[in-house]
Motif scaffolding. Structure first.
Motif, PDB file in Angstrom:
ATOM      1  N   ASP A  67       1.243  -1.520  -0.079  1.00 22.86           N
ATOM      2  CA  ASP A  67      -0.441   0.070  -0.221  1.00 22.86           C
ATOM      3  C   ASP A  67       1.072   1.235  -0.004  1.00 22.86           C
ATOM      4  OD1 ASP A  67      -2.997   0.780   0.472  1.00 22.86           O
ATOM      5  OD2 ASP A  67      -2.160   2.005   1.363  1.00 22.86           O
ATOM      6  N   GLU A  68       0.154   2.388  -0.401  1.00 18.56           N
ATOM      7  CA  GLU A  68       1.125   3.726  -0.505  1.00 18.56           C
ATOM      8  C   GLU A  68       1.520   4.072   1.201  1.00 18.56           C
ATOM      9  OE1 GLU A  68      -2.168   5.413  -2.302  1.00 18.56           O
ATOM     10  OE2 GLU A  68      -1.569   5.409  -4.111  1.00 18.56           O
ATOM     11  N   THR A 104       0.871   0.803  -5.259  1.00 19.79           N
ATOM     12  CA  THR A 104       0.240   1.329  -5.258  1.00 19.79           C
ATOM     13  C   THR A 104      -0.976   1.320  -3.935  1.00 19.79           C
ATOM     14  OG1 THR A 104      -2.355   1.152  -7.062  1.00 19.79           O
ATOM     15  CG2 THR A 104      -1.627  -1.172  -5.659  1.00 19.79           C
ATOM     16  N   THR A 105      -2.744   1.386  -4.344  1.00 19.49           N
ATOM     17  CA  THR A 105      -4.137   1.687  -3.093  1.00 19.49           C
ATOM     18  C   THR A 105      -3.845   0.115  -3.043  1.00 19.49           C
ATOM     19  OG1 THR A 105      -6.057   2.079  -2.588  1.00 19.49           O
ATOM     20  CG2 THR A 105      -6.070   2.575  -4.512  1.00 19.49           C
ATOM     21  N   HIS A 141     -10.333   1.743  -6.369  1.00 23.24           N
ATOM     22  CA  HIS A 141      -9.233   1.331  -5.424  1.00 23.24           C
ATOM     23  C   HIS A 141      -9.109   0.643  -5.734  1.00 23.24           C
ATOM     24  CE1 HIS A 141      -8.919   4.889  -2.321  1.00 23.24           C
ATOM     25  NE2 HIS A 141      -9.057   4.773  -2.902  1.00 23.24           N
TER      26      HIS A 141
END
Lengths: 304, 304
Positions: B265-266, B285-286, B294
């Motif tokens: 995750d970010e 990424t998300t 998302h």
């Protein structure tokens, strides 16, 4: 204590009627388990459940089985999935089978589960399965041998029967208390249940027939046939198909080695002398428990 | 074809997200069955059911399990009887278990039942149980060893875990198609499921780990930990208790022999270099599939 050899609906009504004359705790029902079936992995005991629901005032009179005011969420979804739904199981009824199956898997006997369910439903009669072992009433038909429920429910007992056997009976043991209850009973009543399909599977459990025969003087049967017809189910047809006379006389002949008295309906009063000739004393009364007064009258007669 | 090694909720969401990028028929999920349990005689497959319900649009988002708009007639009655109700089974959900148990008793394999249920629910993804044999994830705790569902549901995963083993795994066979699907897949994704509790029981089936290792270049894991926390369930706690670092880096280290890429995750962007140092390429990424955009973004990244 009064012992009642019991099938399903007819026996349940008789047991309910006996409450007009006896304390429930003075009654022991020995119940047929030859109809028991495992469906979807759940152990189902139709006669024990019919009796339990009836004595708990939960019986569905409209259907003739199951619980009053039942809902069908699970069956509806199962039908949507394409599952087997010919044996209808209502939502509340399913809880009984989940409870029973869980307890059996945990090591309880059928007797213990039956007692727990009776207690949970507030029932004071003692309910005993004929055996804790698995037995299965198998129906030989012109289309081959099928299980009881396949005969009774799926085929709606609309197929000619050529024989009945109780699989596993010879190796089964009577449930704890069964033989001693019969041996010690003040009176033993054979409920107005199907002789071949409901009572024979009880008698097929080793020891039951012998101890009953020894108590013949105190055994009373209530005829399931009235004017040659059963109120419900295939008793009439199956007696004919298996070579018996489908009348109260035929029932008396079938039971004669076990019973000293048979209660028959008023419509059969004319055949009472034929029953007496078999060495079975006949008692004529109303046997249709269609209203509380008739039910009380029958209860009085079987206890007289 | 894309293969997804799948636990329950996280995997179900990822599979749903993949629909934005792929035809459902191009996706094969290989699903954990270590959580499977027999309750009340019914065979229950929680991860297969969560995936099936989610892909059918029937998942109960509020509960996090089971079917939306569920009713509880059976459980309410079972509670009234004094039965075991800690493992809640809704009425519609029960139909799934009745269907499965009936089919298994009739001789079908778990794979066959899974396919039938998926078809009945209109799902085109291919859902494969990791094995058709019975395996059971057992949790060693400070209070002794307990079954997965006792740990997860009855104890609400609020007990310290000292070990995990998968009973029966060594003797199990991968379900038909499992090994060949991994071997032939364009890409294999390890879903953001609990590594020890959901993915390891799949890897414990003989052959799976080996064939996956051979495909390492094409295996992508999605981290189930975000900023050191799991969105749901005990992944964080159990990793710490079993001696692992409860971060995306710890997950990458746990999977490193099997994966060439990990999606994080970010919020974990800062640890990406540490993952790269393990020989695992990190993609940021998300990973929270909280809205369709998302979810689509994550699907794009795992397939890129």
């Amino acid at each position: 204590v009064i012992v009642v050899l019991s099938g399903g609906v007819g026996a349940a009504r008789l047991l309910r009627a006996l409450r007009t004359e006896l304390k429930p705790s003075d009654v022991t029902a020995i119940v047929n388990v030859g109809d028991d079936v495992t469906m979807h992995g759940l152990v189902i005991c139709p006669d024990l459940d019919t009796i339990t629901y009836t004595l708990a005032g939960l019986n569905n009179e409209e259907l003739g089985w199951g619980i009053v005011g039942e809902s069908w969420r699970v069956m509806d979804e199962l039908a949507a999935l394409g599952g087997d739904t010919w044996f209808r199981l209502g939502d509340r009824d399913l809880a009984t089978h989940l409870f029973r199956t869980q307890q059996l898997h945990a090591g309880a006997t059928k007797s213990q589960v039956t007692a727990a369910l009776a207690q949970a439903r507030g029932i004071s009669e003692r309910l005993l399965p004929a055996t804790d072992d698995t037995i299965a009433t198998m129906i030989a038909t012109v289309d081959g041998e099928i299980s009881f429920q396949e005969y009774f429910v799926a085929r709606r007992h609309d197929v000619a029967v050529t024989g009945v056997r109780v699989e596993g009976a010879a190796q089964s043991l009577p449930a704890p208390g069964v033989l001693s209850a019969i041996a010690a009973a003040q009176r033993i009543i054979i409920a107005p249940s199907n002789p071949m399909l409901s009572i024979d599977p009880i008698l097929a459990v080793p020891g039951v027939r012998d101890v009953l025969r020894a108590r013949r003087d105190d055994v009373v049967a209530v005829s399931p046939l009235i004017g040659g017809h059963a109120l419900k189910g295939p008793a009439e047809r199956i007696m004919v198909e298996l070579g018996h006379e489908a009348t109260a006389v035929g029932v008396a002949r079938y039971y004669r080695e076990l019973i000293s008295t048979m209660v028959i309906d008023e419509v059969d009063a004319a055949v009472a002398p034929q029953i007496d000739l078999l060495g079975v004393r006949s008692v004529v009364t109303t046997t249709v428990m269609s209203n509380p007064e008739h039910a009380r009258q029958l209860a009085k007669e079987v206890l007289a």
